[in-house]
Design a protein around this motif. Structure first.
Motif, PDB file in Angstrom:
ATOM      1  N   ASN A   4     -67.482 -22.113  -0.464  1.00 24.21           N
ATOM      2  CA  ASN A   4     -66.196 -22.156   0.252  1.00 24.21           C
ATOM      3  C   ASN A   4     -65.211 -21.140  -0.303  1.00 24.21           C
ATOM      4  O   ASN A   4     -64.474 -20.498   0.448  1.00 24.21           O
ATOM      5  N   ARG A   5     -65.217 -21.004  -1.639  1.00 23.63           N
ATOM      6  CA  ARG A   5     -64.334 -20.018  -2.269  1.00 23.63           C
ATOM      7  C   ARG A   5     -64.719 -18.609  -1.863  1.00 23.63           C
ATOM      8  O   ARG A   5     -63.876 -17.767  -1.564  1.00 23.63           O
ATOM      9  N   LEU A   6     -66.028 -18.346  -1.833  1.00 20.96           N
ATOM     10  CA  LEU A   6     -66.517 -17.027  -1.437  1.00 20.96           C
ATOM     11  C   LEU A   6     -66.157 -16.724   0.012  1.00 20.96           C
ATOM     12  O   LEU A   6     -65.726 -15.612   0.338  1.00 20.96           O
ATOM     13  N   ILE A   7     -66.333 -17.705   0.876  1.00 18.39           N
ATOM     14  CA  ILE A   7     -66.000 -17.527   2.289  1.00 18.39           C
ATOM     15  C   ILE A   7     -64.508 -17.235   2.454  1.00 18.39           C
ATOM     16  O   ILE A   7     -64.102 -16.388   3.254  1.00 18.39           O
ATOM     17  N   THR A   8     -63.689 -17.924   1.675  1.00 17.89           N
ATOM     18  CA  THR A   8     -62.235 -17.727   1.740  1.00 17.89           C
ATOM     19  C   THR A   8     -61.865 -16.306   1.337  1.00 17.89           C
ATOM     20  O   THR A   8     -61.049 -15.644   1.994  1.00 17.89           O
ATOM     21  N   ILE A   9     -62.472 -15.820   0.264  1.00 15.84           N
ATOM     22  CA  ILE A   9     -62.181 -14.464  -0.220  1.00 15.84           C
ATOM     23  C   ILE A   9     -62.630 -13.423   0.791  1.00 15.84           C
ATOM     24  O   ILE A   9     -61.885 -12.487   1.110  1.00 15.84           O
ATOM     25  N   VAL A  10     -63.858 -13.581   1.298  1.00 13.76           N
ATOM     26  CA  VAL A  10     -64.389 -12.625   2.276  1.00 13.76           C
ATOM     27  C   VAL A  10     -63.531 -12.626   3.539  1.00 13.76           C
ATOM     28  O   VAL A  10     -63.223 -11.564   4.092  1.00 13.76           O
ATOM     29  N   SER A  11     -63.117 -13.795   3.986  1.00 13.38           N
ATOM     30  CA  SER A  11     -62.285 -13.897   5.187  1.00 13.38           C
ATOM     31  C   SER A  11     -60.945 -13.217   4.982  1.00 13.38           C
ATOM     32  O   SER A  11     -60.443 -12.524   5.878  1.00 13.38           O
ATOM     33  N   ARG A  12     -60.355 -13.401   3.789  1.00 11.13           N
ATOM     34  CA  ARG A  12     -59.061 -12.781   3.502  1.00 11.13           C
ATOM     35  C   ARG A  12     -59.186 -11.261   3.469  1.00 11.13           C
ATOM     36  O   ARG A  12     -58.363 -10.553   4.066  1.00 11.13           O
ATOM     37  N   VAL A  13     -60.209 -10.758   2.789  1.00 13.72           N
ATOM     38  CA  VAL A  13     -60.405  -9.308   2.698  1.00 13.72           C
ATOM     39  C   VAL A  13     -60.687  -8.712   4.075  1.00 13.72           C
ATOM     40  O   VAL A  13     -60.150  -7.657   4.433  1.00 13.72           O
ATOM     41  N   LEU A  14     -61.514  -9.413   4.862  1.00 14.96           N
ATOM     42  CA  LEU A  14     -61.834  -8.926   6.206  1.00 14.96           C
ATOM     43  C   LEU A  14     -60.581  -8.893   7.068  1.00 14.96           C
ATOM     44  O   LEU A  14     -60.356  -7.938   7.832  1.00 14.96           O
ATOM     45  N   GLY A  15     -59.742  -9.926   6.947  1.00 12.79           N
ATOM     46  CA  GLY A  15     -58.494  -9.963   7.700  1.00 12.79           C
ATOM     47  C   GLY A  15     -57.561  -8.832   7.304  1.00 12.79           C
ATOM     48  O   GLY A  15     -56.933  -8.203   8.167  1.00 12.79           O
ATOM     49  N   GLN A  16     -57.474  -8.559   5.998  1.00  9.06           N
ATOM     50  CA  GLN A  16     -56.629  -7.461   5.517  1.00  9.06           C
ATOM     51  C   GLN A  16     -57.158  -6.111   6.002  1.00  9.06           C
ATOM     52  O   GLN A  16     -56.370  -5.227   6.361  1.00  9.06           O
ATOM     53  N   LEU A  17     -58.481  -5.965   6.034  1.00  7.14           N
ATOM     54  CA  LEU A  17     -59.079  -4.721   6.497  1.00  7.14           C
ATOM     55  C   LEU A  17     -58.824  -4.499   7.985  1.00  7.14           C
ATOM     56  O   LEU A  17     -58.474  -3.394   8.408  1.00  7.14           O
ATOM     57  N   ILE A  18     -58.969  -5.563   8.769  1.00  2.00           N
ATOM     58  CA  ILE A  18     -58.699  -5.463  10.207  1.00  2.00           C
ATOM     59  C   ILE A  18     -57.241  -5.114  10.454  1.00  2.00           C
ATOM     60  O   ILE A  18     -56.921  -4.265  11.295  1.00  2.00           O
ATOM     61  N   GLU A  19     -56.350  -5.734   9.696  1.00  2.00           N
ATOM     62  CA  GLU A  19     -54.923  -5.440   9.828  1.00  2.00           C
ATOM     63  C   GLU A  19     -54.633  -3.983   9.492  1.00  2.00           C
ATOM     64  O   GLU A  19     -53.862  -3.313  10.190  1.00  2.00           O
ATOM     65  N   LEU A  20     -55.274  -3.465   8.431  1.00  2.00           N
ATOM     66  CA  LEU A  20     -55.081  -2.071   8.031  1.00  2.00           C
ATOM     67  C   LEU A  20     -55.562  -1.120   9.131  1.00  2.00           C
ATOM     68  O   LEU A  20     -54.885  -0.138   9.449  1.00  2.00           O
ATOM     69  N   VAL A  21     -56.705  -1.415   9.723  1.00  2.00           N
ATOM     70  CA  VAL A  21     -57.241  -0.570  10.798  1.00  2.00           C
ATOM     71  C   VAL A  21     -56.313  -0.592  12.003  1.00  2.00           C
ATOM     72  O   VAL A  21     -56.023   0.459  12.597  1.00  2.00           O
ATOM     73  N   LEU A  22     -55.813  -1.768  12.357  1.00  2.00           N
ATOM     74  CA  LEU A  22     -54.910  -1.876  13.512  1.00  2.00           C
ATOM     75  C   LEU A  22     -53.603  -1.125  13.271  1.00  2.00           C
ATOM     76  O   LEU A  22     -53.098  -0.437  14.167  1.00  2.00           O
TER      77      LEU A  22
END
Length: 221
Positions: A4-22
């Motif tokens: 669950n911790r790993l999923i949370t970290i990956v989700s946060r990083v992926l969200g930040q990356l998508i935001e940066l691209v947008l």
């Protein structure tokens, strides 16, 4: 580390990356607006003037947004940092005029960005004068606010490596490189500008460096 911790970290990083691209895509679209008027009629001084005015407006609102996110923009001018800029300009000259041409040869095709600049300069009269003003003063301001300012700050949550590489790559890409030499030129320029930004810790110095480099380029054309 739990799943669950790993999923949370990956989700946060992926969200930040998508935001940066947008954010990057949005900035690219905004930066394209002033050039629309030039493409309408690059020989018409009024269209060039409108393009410059729109660039000033984009710079202003970009600065307002950036100022809301960071204070690393202005400070009292320090002569040591100006001296560092001069050293970086000398390094840039060696890289751009000697080392890169020695690697790729002297007669390589120029990028779309460079072709447009030279075409505008060859218009002569008020059009060339306005575009030289834009190249030396306005373009460095708007590009530094966008790349070493907004995108630099938006990339911060993803770590220093991404914060260095992403704005540098985007800066090179928007200048329209089509060959290995052109990519090398713009990536080198982006790296040098980022080094100035990081070493001086204030955006104003990368703006000054960018202006001085463009001035030397305009004089040399």
């Amino acid at each position: 580390m739990t799943i669950n911790r790993l999923i949370t970290i990956v989700s946060r990083v992926l969200g930040q990356l998508i935001e940066l691209v947008l954010v990057t895509v949005l900035i690219y679209l905004i930066l394209s607006v002033p050039y629309i008027f030039i493409f309408i009629d690059k020989s018409n001084g009024w269209f060039v003037l409108i393009s410059i005015v729109s660039s000033v407006l984009v710079s202003y609102f970009g600065y307002r947004y950036l100022a809301s996110k960071t204070t690393d923009i202005f400070e009292k001018i320090y002569l040591k940092k100006i001296g560092f800029i001069i050293i970086m300009l000398l390094l840039t000259t060696v890289l751009m005029d000697l080392i890169i041409p020695a690697i790729f040869g002297q007669n390589q095709d120029i990028s779309l960005n460079q072709k447009m600049i030279e075409s505008m300069f060859h218009q002569g009269g008020i059009v060339a004068l306005l575009f030289k003003l834009n190249t030396v003063i306005i373009a460095p301001i708007i590009e530094e606010i966008a790349f070493r300012g907004i995108i630099f700050e938006e990339a911060k949550p993803l770590g220093k490596v991404v914060q260095f590489i992403w704005p540098t790559f985007v800066f090179a890409a928007v200048h329209g490189p089509a060959t290995a030499e052109q990519w090398t030129i713009y990536l080198t320029a982006g790296v040098l500008l980022m080094i100035v930004r990081l070493m001086t810790k204030k955006l104003q110095y990368s703006v000054i460096f960018h202006m001085m480099h463009n001035l030397l380029s305009v004089v040399g054309l």
